[in-house]
Design a protein around this motif. Structure first.
Motif, short mmCIF file in Angstrom:
data_model
loop_
_atom_site.label_atom_id
_atom_site.label_comp_id
_atom_site.label_asym_id
_atom_site.label_seq_id
_atom_site.Cartn_x
_atom_site.Cartn_y
_atom_site.Cartn_z
N LEU A 128 1.01 -1.23 0.14
CA LEU A 128 -0.12 -0.27 -0.18
C LEU A 128 0.69 0.94 0.17
N SER A 129 1.82 1.49 0.95
CA SER A 129 2.94 2.16 0.62
C SER A 129 2.97 2.41 -0.29
N LYS A 130 4.51 1.79 -1.38
CA LYS A 130 4.42 1.51 -2.65
C LYS A 130 3.80 2.55 -3.47
N THR A 131 2.26 1.83 -3.26
CA THR A 131 1.10 1.86 -4.62
C THR A 131 0.56 2.78 -4.23
N GLN A 132 0.36 3.47 -2.49
CA GLN A 132 -0.77 4.33 -2.67
C GLN A 132 -2.26 4.37 -3.22
N ALA A 133 -2.78 2.84 -3.24
CA ALA A 133 -3.72 2.35 -3.68
C ALA A 133 -5.22 2.81 -2.90
N LEU A 134 -4.60 2.99 -0.94
CA LEU A 134 -5.63 3.06 -0.09
C LEU A 134 -6.03 4.90 -0.32
N ARG A 135 -6.71 4.72 -0.45
CA ARG A 135 -7.68 6.34 -0.17
C ARG A 135 -8.49 6.37 1.58
N HIS A 136 -8.47 7.57 1.93
CA HIS A 136 -8.90 8.05 2.60
C HIS A 136 -10.10 6.86 3.07
N ASP A 137 -11.43 7.56 2.20
CA ASP A 137 -12.66 7.17 2.53
C ASP A 137 -12.51 5.93 1.36
N SER A 138 -12.20 5.33 1.22
CA SER A 138 -12.23 3.61 0.25
C SER A 138 -13.29 2.96 0.17
N LEU A 139 -13.07 2.45 -0.67
CA LEU A 139 -14.20 1.05 -0.24
C LEU A 139 -13.96 0.08 -0.41
N VAL A 140 -13.64 -0.76 0.01
CA VAL A 140 -12.29 -2.12 0.21
C VAL A 140 -12.91 -3.34 0.24
N LEU A 141 -12.98 -4.32 -0.17
CA LEU A 141 -13.45 -5.68 -0.59
C LEU A 141 -12.06 -6.68 0.06
N ASP A 142 -12.23 -7.28 1.58
CA ASP A 142 -11.10 -7.85 1.28
C ASP A 142 -11.11 -9.49 1.85
N ILE A 143 -10.61 -10.57 0.29
CA ILE A 143 -11.90 -11.42 0.29
C ILE A 143 -10.52 -12.55 0.76
N GLY A 144 -10.46 -13.13 1.29
CA GLY A 144 -9.67 -14.53 2.54
C GLY A 144 -9.48 -13.73 3.68
N SER A 145 -10.35 -12.77 4.14
CA SER A 145 -9.99 -11.87 5.44
C SER A 145 -9.85 -12.58 6.83
N ALA A 146 -10.29 -13.59 6.78
CA ALA A 146 -9.93 -14.30 8.71
C ALA A 146 -8.06 -14.68 8.08
N PRO A 147 -7.92 -14.57 9.44
CA PRO A 147 -7.90 -13.64 10.98
C PRO A 147 -8.85 -12.21 11.19
N GLY A 148 -8.30 -11.08 9.57
CA GLY A 148 -8.89 -9.79 9.67
C GLY A 148 -7.23 -9.04 9.96
N GLY A 149 -5.84 -9.22 9.59
CA GLY A 149 -5.30 -9.00 9.54
C GLY A 149 -4.72 -7.63 8.61
N TRP A 150 -5.60 -8.02 7.42
CA TRP A 150 -5.37 -6.67 6.63
C TRP A 150 -6.72 -5.86 6.69
N SER A 151 -7.78 -6.18 7.34
CA SER A 151 -9.11 -5.16 7.49
C SER A 151 -9.04 -4.42 8.57
#
Length: 190
Positions: free
Chosen positions: A27-50
């Motif tokens: 995320l730091s290298k790509t700047q893909a996350l904006r402050h008000d993003s709508l995000v889908l986390d696939i294979g999310s358990a245990p939840g670290g990425w979310s």
């Protein structure tokens, strides 16, 4: 830093997994996350990425899906469901073509039989890629997927290149050096 050091660091910080450091670097290298993003986390358990998404961009809306259970995270809507049944989840299916970011740390259960495992990984990656294309906003969407360096990696990357304006490969520092784990980043679906 040694891979065990990353795990210890995650534990000391109270994080759900060391995988957060991998996503954080991408995320730091790509700047893909904006402050008000709508995000889908696939294979999310245990939840670290979310959890990481919510800590970096608290105003982002996160929808998470996994077959495995996941402890609740404030501000994350979790669905314990198979990815193949995503269309049946009205809260998510109503957001087609609106997600700014789709992330996937999904991996199949491994059999130990190389040819079978490689095919299972590839098939799961393709399903995940098709899901990302279906749900990502065409002008602002980005996709991050975990995969593995194997005989089908180039085939997957080619499919990504046919689906996104930009495709990049990342091997984050927190990945185990002996692991075939690798990440693909796709920006702006075609």
């Amino acid at each position: 830093m040694h891979s065990d050091s990353w795990a210890l660091k995650a534990k000391k910080l109270g994080l759900r997994s060391r995988a957060v450091f991998k996503l954080e670097e991408i995320l730091s290298k790509t700047q893909a996350l904006r402050h008000d993003s709508l995000v889908l986390d696939i294979g999310s358990a245990p939840g670290g990425w979310s959890e990481l998404i919510k800590s970096i961009a608290p105003s982002s809306e996160v929808y998470a899906i996994d077959l495995l259970p996941m402890d609740p995270i404030k501000g994350v809507r979790f669905f314990q469901e198979d990815l193949m049944n995503l269309e049946a989840i009205e809260e998510i299916s109503s957001l087609k073509l609106k997600f700014n970011l789709v992330i996937s740390d999904l991996a199949p259960n491994l059999t130990g039989i190389r040819a079978v495992d490689e095919e299972n990984i590839y098939e799961l990656n393709i399903v995940t890629l098709k899901t990302a294309i279906t749900y990502l906003n065409k002008s602002t969407g980005s996709f991050i997927i975990k995969t593995f360096q194997n005989s089908l990696f180039k085939k997957l990357r080619t499919q990504m290149e046919k689906s996104f304006h930009l495709v990049q490969t990342y091997k984050p520092a927190a990945s185990k050096s002996k692991s075939g784990e690798i990440y693909l980043f796709g920006d702006k679906p075609l």
